[in-house]
Motif scaffolding. Sequence first.
Motif, mmCIF file in Angstrom:
data_model
loop_
_atom_site.group_PDB
_atom_site.id
_atom_site.type_symbol
_atom_site.label_atom_id
_atom_site.label_comp_id
_atom_site.label_asym_id
_atom_site.label_seq_id
_atom_site.Cartn_x
_atom_site.Cartn_y
_atom_site.Cartn_z
ATOM 1 N N GLN A 29 5.707 38.858 8.922
ATOM 2 C CA GLN A 29 5.653 37.402 8.838
ATOM 3 C C GLN A 29 5.936 36.780 7.511
ATOM 4 N N ASP A 30 5.640 37.472 6.391
ATOM 5 C CA ASP A 30 5.888 36.878 5.071
ATOM 6 C C ASP A 30 7.481 36.634 4.913
ATOM 7 N N LEU A 31 8.200 37.682 5.348
ATOM 8 C CA LEU A 31 9.456 37.597 5.259
ATOM 9 C C LEU A 31 10.114 36.627 6.074
ATOM 10 N N VAL A 32 9.646 36.405 7.256
ATOM 11 C CA VAL A 32 10.341 35.477 8.231
ATOM 12 C C VAL A 32 10.117 33.857 7.483
ATOM 13 N N ILE A 33 8.798 33.688 7.219
ATOM 14 C CA ILE A 33 8.436 32.445 6.734
ATOM 15 C C ILE A 33 9.301 31.986 5.542
ATOM 16 N N TYR A 34 9.361 33.109 4.520
ATOM 17 C CA TYR A 34 10.080 32.758 3.340
ATOM 18 C C TYR A 34 11.357 32.737 3.737
ATOM 19 N N LYS A 35 12.200 33.490 4.349
ATOM 20 C CA LYS A 35 13.516 33.207 4.773
ATOM 21 C C LYS A 35 13.865 31.601 5.266
ATOM 22 N N ILE A 37 12.069 29.087 4.604
ATOM 23 C CA ILE A 37 11.879 28.119 3.669
ATOM 24 C C ILE A 37 13.029 28.203 2.761
ATOM 25 N N ILE A 38 13.640 29.305 2.237
ATOM 26 C CA ILE A 38 14.999 29.347 1.405
ATOM 27 C C ILE A 38 16.249 28.822 2.183
ATOM 28 N N LYS A 39 16.311 29.146 3.437
ATOM 29 C CA LYS A 39 17.299 28.370 4.325
ATOM 30 C C LYS A 39 17.283 26.827 4.115
ATOM 31 N N LYS A 40 15.851 26.515 4.467
ATOM 32 C CA LYS A 40 15.958 25.040 4.520
ATOM 33 C C LYS A 40 16.208 24.377 3.203
ATOM 34 N N GLU A 41 15.654 24.954 1.999
ATOM 35 C CA GLU A 41 15.870 24.303 0.752
ATOM 36 C C GLU A 41 16.900 24.194 -0.024
ATOM 37 N N SER A 42 17.859 25.486 0.463
ATOM 38 C CA SER A 42 19.015 25.865 -0.269
ATOM 39 C C SER A 42 20.206 25.916 0.573
ATOM 40 N N VAL A 43 20.110 25.137 1.539
ATOM 41 C CA VAL A 43 21.251 25.402 2.751
ATOM 42 C C VAL A 43 22.617 25.345 2.244
ATOM 43 N N GLU A 48 24.613 33.507 3.185
ATOM 44 C CA GLU A 48 24.018 34.264 4.285
ATOM 45 C C GLU A 48 22.839 34.712 3.577
ATOM 46 N N ILE A 49 21.895 35.131 4.383
ATOM 47 C CA ILE A 49 20.477 35.813 4.294
ATOM 48 C C ILE A 49 20.326 36.963 5.095
ATOM 49 N N ILE A 50 20.440 38.246 4.590
ATOM 50 C CA ILE A 50 20.208 39.438 5.419
ATOM 51 C C ILE A 50 18.750 39.988 5.534
ATOM 52 N N PHE A 51 18.484 40.371 6.264
ATOM 53 C CA PHE A 51 17.155 40.582 6.874
ATOM 54 C C PHE A 51 16.910 42.032 6.991
ATOM 55 N N THR A 52 15.755 42.618 6.215
ATOM 56 C CA THR A 52 15.453 44.016 6.653
ATOM 57 C C THR A 52 13.921 44.124 6.623
ATOM 58 N N TYR A 53 13.477 45.233 7.027
ATOM 59 C CA TYR A 53 11.802 45.604 7.397
ATOM 60 C C TYR A 53 11.217 45.093 5.888
ATOM 61 N N ASN A 54 11.943 45.324 4.573
ATOM 62 C CA ASN A 54 11.053 44.933 3.463
ATOM 63 C C ASN A 54 11.900 44.183 2.515
ATOM 64 N N SER A 55 12.935 43.461 2.878
ATOM 65 C CA SER A 55 13.727 42.971 1.850
ATOM 66 C C SER A 55 14.597 41.736 2.466
ATOM 67 N N LEU A 56 15.117 40.892 1.431
ATOM 68 C CA LEU A 56 15.910 39.845 1.698
ATOM 69 C C LEU A 56 17.040 39.961 0.690
ATOM 70 N N LEU A 57 18.112 39.755 1.202
ATOM 71 C CA LEU A 57 19.749 39.784 0.388
ATOM 72 C C LEU A 57 20.287 38.601 0.678
ATOM 73 N N LEU A 74 13.592 30.587 -6.710
ATOM 74 C CA LEU A 74 13.065 31.531 -5.626
ATOM 75 C C LEU A 74 11.668 31.749 -5.373
ATOM 76 N N LYS A 75 11.077 32.112 -6.762
ATOM 77 C CA LYS A 75 9.677 32.375 -6.809
ATOM 78 C C LYS A 75 8.786 31.048 -6.624
ATOM 79 N N SER A 76 9.341 29.828 -6.946
ATOM 80 C CA SER A 76 8.713 28.726 -6.611
ATOM 81 C C SER A 76 8.796 28.435 -5.225
ATOM 82 N N LEU A 77 9.713 28.808 -4.417
ATOM 83 C CA LEU A 77 10.017 28.542 -2.875
ATOM 84 C C LEU A 77 9.141 29.572 -2.464
#
Length: 241
Positions: A29-35, A37-43, A48-57, A74-77
């Motif tokens: 859930q933390d990954l999904v929400i953070y992703k 927000i990043i997409k929305k704020e930095s479109v 591309e944002i690549i999603f795994t079990y415990n990371s975002l690339l 990114l930390k602010s987001l």
Amino acid sequence: MKYELTYKRYAENAILIEWPAKIDKNTLQDLVIYKEIIKKESVKEIIEIIFTYNSLLIFYKFTIENIYDEFFVLKSLYLKSFMPQERETKLWKIPVCYSPALAPDLEAFAKVKSCTVEEVISLHTTPIYDVYFLGFLPGFCYLGGLDDRLCLPRKNMPSSKVKKGAVAVGGNQTGIYPMDSPGGWHVIGACPLNFFDSNQEVPCFVLPGDNIQFISIKENEYNDISSKVKAGNYLINSTIS
């Protein structure tokens, strides 16, 4: 839940963000929400944002000149992810036929697990699975929530061809092959749906953070749904989760 994340330069135009190395629903859930927000704020800046079990690339459109400035952004987001978020996720009811005619490994799988075929079906259709990310093949969903009693290591000798729609178990995971592919998982069922269609605006209807429940169907129902899917008039059953 707040996590201590690590931020690393991955390439001239990429940053890797990592969570603690474990698989659980809170991390998902933390990954999904953070992703989101990043997409929305930095479109405008992100390719591309690549999603795994415990990371975002994150891949940017430009070379990152000052990596620490970008880390700060990114930390602010990430702090924004602790504000209330409106995100609609879905529970997809996925039909699966467990007929041995369509599931070449089912009977052997049940024997190894000291279960009846009916017990395997019951154990496989009871959980609500979490969709962690898509990968390996386009539209292949990595699911969490498999009953421990169904865990079985991958085959020692992978199959040269696993058919599209094969529902399989490998280790502590289960999933659906979205296309014909070599594979080392144990095929215990078959799904008549398309999990990847490059002609659609959204090629895979399932997204990370969604849920899946498998619904057991008979072979004649499988054939009927397959015909409707090919004709483009089958509506996949889903509810808001």
